[in-house]
Design an enzyme around this catalytic site. Sequence first.
Site, PDB file in Angstrom:
ATOM      1  N   ASN A 199      -6.884  21.868  21.199  1.00  0.00           N
ATOM      2  CA  ASN A 199      -7.260  20.604  20.515  1.00  0.00           C
ATOM      3  C   ASN A 199      -8.096  20.802  19.412  1.00  0.00           C
ATOM      4  O   ASN A 199      -9.023  19.926  18.865  1.00  0.00           O
ATOM      5  CB  ASN A 199      -8.081  19.633  21.597  1.00  0.00           C
ATOM      6  CG  ASN A 199      -8.991  20.472  22.345  1.00  0.00           C
ATOM      7  OD1 ASN A 199      -9.504  21.519  21.875  1.00  0.00           O
ATOM      8  ND2 ASN A 199      -9.562  19.404  23.191  1.00  0.00           N
ATOM      9  N   GLU A 221     -25.476  26.508  23.530  1.00  0.00           N
ATOM     10  CA  GLU A 221     -24.295  26.846  22.989  1.00  0.00           C
ATOM     11  C   GLU A 221     -24.464  27.694  21.606  1.00  0.00           C
ATOM     12  O   GLU A 221     -24.023  28.757  21.158  1.00  0.00           O
ATOM     13  CB  GLU A 221     -23.241  25.974  22.880  1.00  0.00           C
ATOM     14  CG  GLU A 221     -22.540  25.426  24.088  1.00  0.00           C
ATOM     15  CD  GLU A 221     -21.738  24.139  23.925  1.00  0.00           C
ATOM     16  OE1 GLU A 221     -21.249  23.512  24.938  1.00  0.00           O
ATOM     17  OE2 GLU A 221     -21.697  23.627  22.848  1.00  0.00           O
ATOM     18  N   TYR A 274     -17.745  28.879  28.830  1.00  0.00           N
ATOM     19  CA  TYR A 274     -16.949  27.849  29.522  1.00  0.00           C
ATOM     20  C   TYR A 274     -17.279  27.963  30.926  1.00  0.00           C
ATOM     21  O   TYR A 274     -16.558  27.276  31.863  1.00  0.00           O
ATOM     22  CB  TYR A 274     -15.390  27.599  29.322  1.00  0.00           C
ATOM     23  CG  TYR A 274     -15.165  27.267  27.817  1.00  0.00           C
ATOM     24  CD1 TYR A 274     -15.277  25.578  27.465  1.00  0.00           C
ATOM     25  CD2 TYR A 274     -14.634  27.910  26.993  1.00  0.00           C
ATOM     26  CE1 TYR A 274     -15.078  25.120  26.367  1.00  0.00           C
ATOM     27  CE2 TYR A 274     -14.240  27.437  25.687  1.00  0.00           C
ATOM     28  CZ  TYR A 274     -14.430  26.095  25.356  1.00  0.00           C
ATOM     29  OH  TYR A 274     -14.164  25.315  24.231  1.00  0.00           O
ATOM     30  N   LYS A 317     -10.936  26.465  16.937  1.00  0.00           N
ATOM     31  CA  LYS A 317     -10.494  27.053  18.183  1.00  0.00           C
ATOM     32  C   LYS A 317      -9.166  27.895  17.527  1.00  0.00           C
ATOM     33  O   LYS A 317      -8.603  27.558  16.483  1.00  0.00           O
ATOM     34  CB  LYS A 317     -10.123  26.038  19.227  1.00  0.00           C
ATOM     35  CG  LYS A 317     -11.114  25.404  19.776  1.00  0.00           C
ATOM     36  CD  LYS A 317     -10.788  24.585  21.140  1.00  0.00           C
ATOM     37  CE  LYS A 317     -11.800  24.031  21.721  1.00  0.00           C
ATOM     38  NZ  LYS A 317     -11.479  23.070  23.010  1.00  0.00           N
ATOM     39  N   HIS A 353     -14.146  22.386  19.209  1.00  0.00           N
ATOM     40  CA  HIS A 353     -15.117  22.247  19.938  1.00  0.00           C
ATOM     41  C   HIS A 353     -16.157  21.439  19.400  1.00  0.00           C
ATOM     42  O   HIS A 353     -16.561  21.547  18.196  1.00  0.00           O
ATOM     43  CB  HIS A 353     -15.735  23.499  20.612  1.00  0.00           C
ATOM     44  CG  HIS A 353     -16.832  23.394  21.634  1.00  0.00           C
ATOM     45  ND1 HIS A 353     -16.613  23.165  22.733  1.00  0.00           N
ATOM     46  CD2 HIS A 353     -18.063  23.540  21.349  1.00  0.00           C
ATOM     47  CE1 HIS A 353     -17.907  23.155  23.528  1.00  0.00           C
ATOM     48  NE2 HIS A 353     -18.947  23.173  22.429  1.00  0.00           N
TER      49      HIS A 353
END
Length: 139
Positions: free
Chosen positions: A114, A128, A51, A11, A117
């Site tokens: 965080n 995805e 998302y 990320k 993913h």
Amino acid sequence: MKTDITFTMVKPDAVNSGHIGLILDKITKAGFKFVAIKYTHLTIEQAGAFYEVHQERPFYRDLVTFMSSGPIVAAILQKENAVADFRKLIGTTDPSKADEGTIRKAFAKSIQENAVHGSDSNENATIEASFFFSNFERF
Ligand code: ADP
Ligand code: MG
């Protein structure tokens, strides 16, 4: 056929902190093979679409802004039991609760920022992976 796959992103927070190499090294050492990989920057529209399942959640708008705030690394990973093993490797969504040795414990800044993913099911891994990669980009 590449069947036992999962999908990951490094990320924007982890890219910005210079942790691409360390994270990809941990993934490799944990036994995952790279089927596909790219460095890219999601638009707000692309992050929103990726998302979409979370669109009713209170954190959705912030998440979309964050995920389009800078470049990411997207990859398809292959390993036996890929989805579950990768979730174990990355740790819990909230890094303050993540186990020692997990990627989020080592690199995540917050529940939103965080670091990585990881797909939550085989079905979502397939969806995805196809969001980012064509069959010509998988080896
Ligand atoms: P995971 O990435 O562990 O599968 P989710 O699918 O529930 O977690 O959420 C997707 C992403 O949304 C998380 O990785 C995180 O970046 C963000 N997120 C989840 N919960 C929160 C929250 N309570 N507050 C802010 N951001 C969140
Ligand atoms: Mg999830």
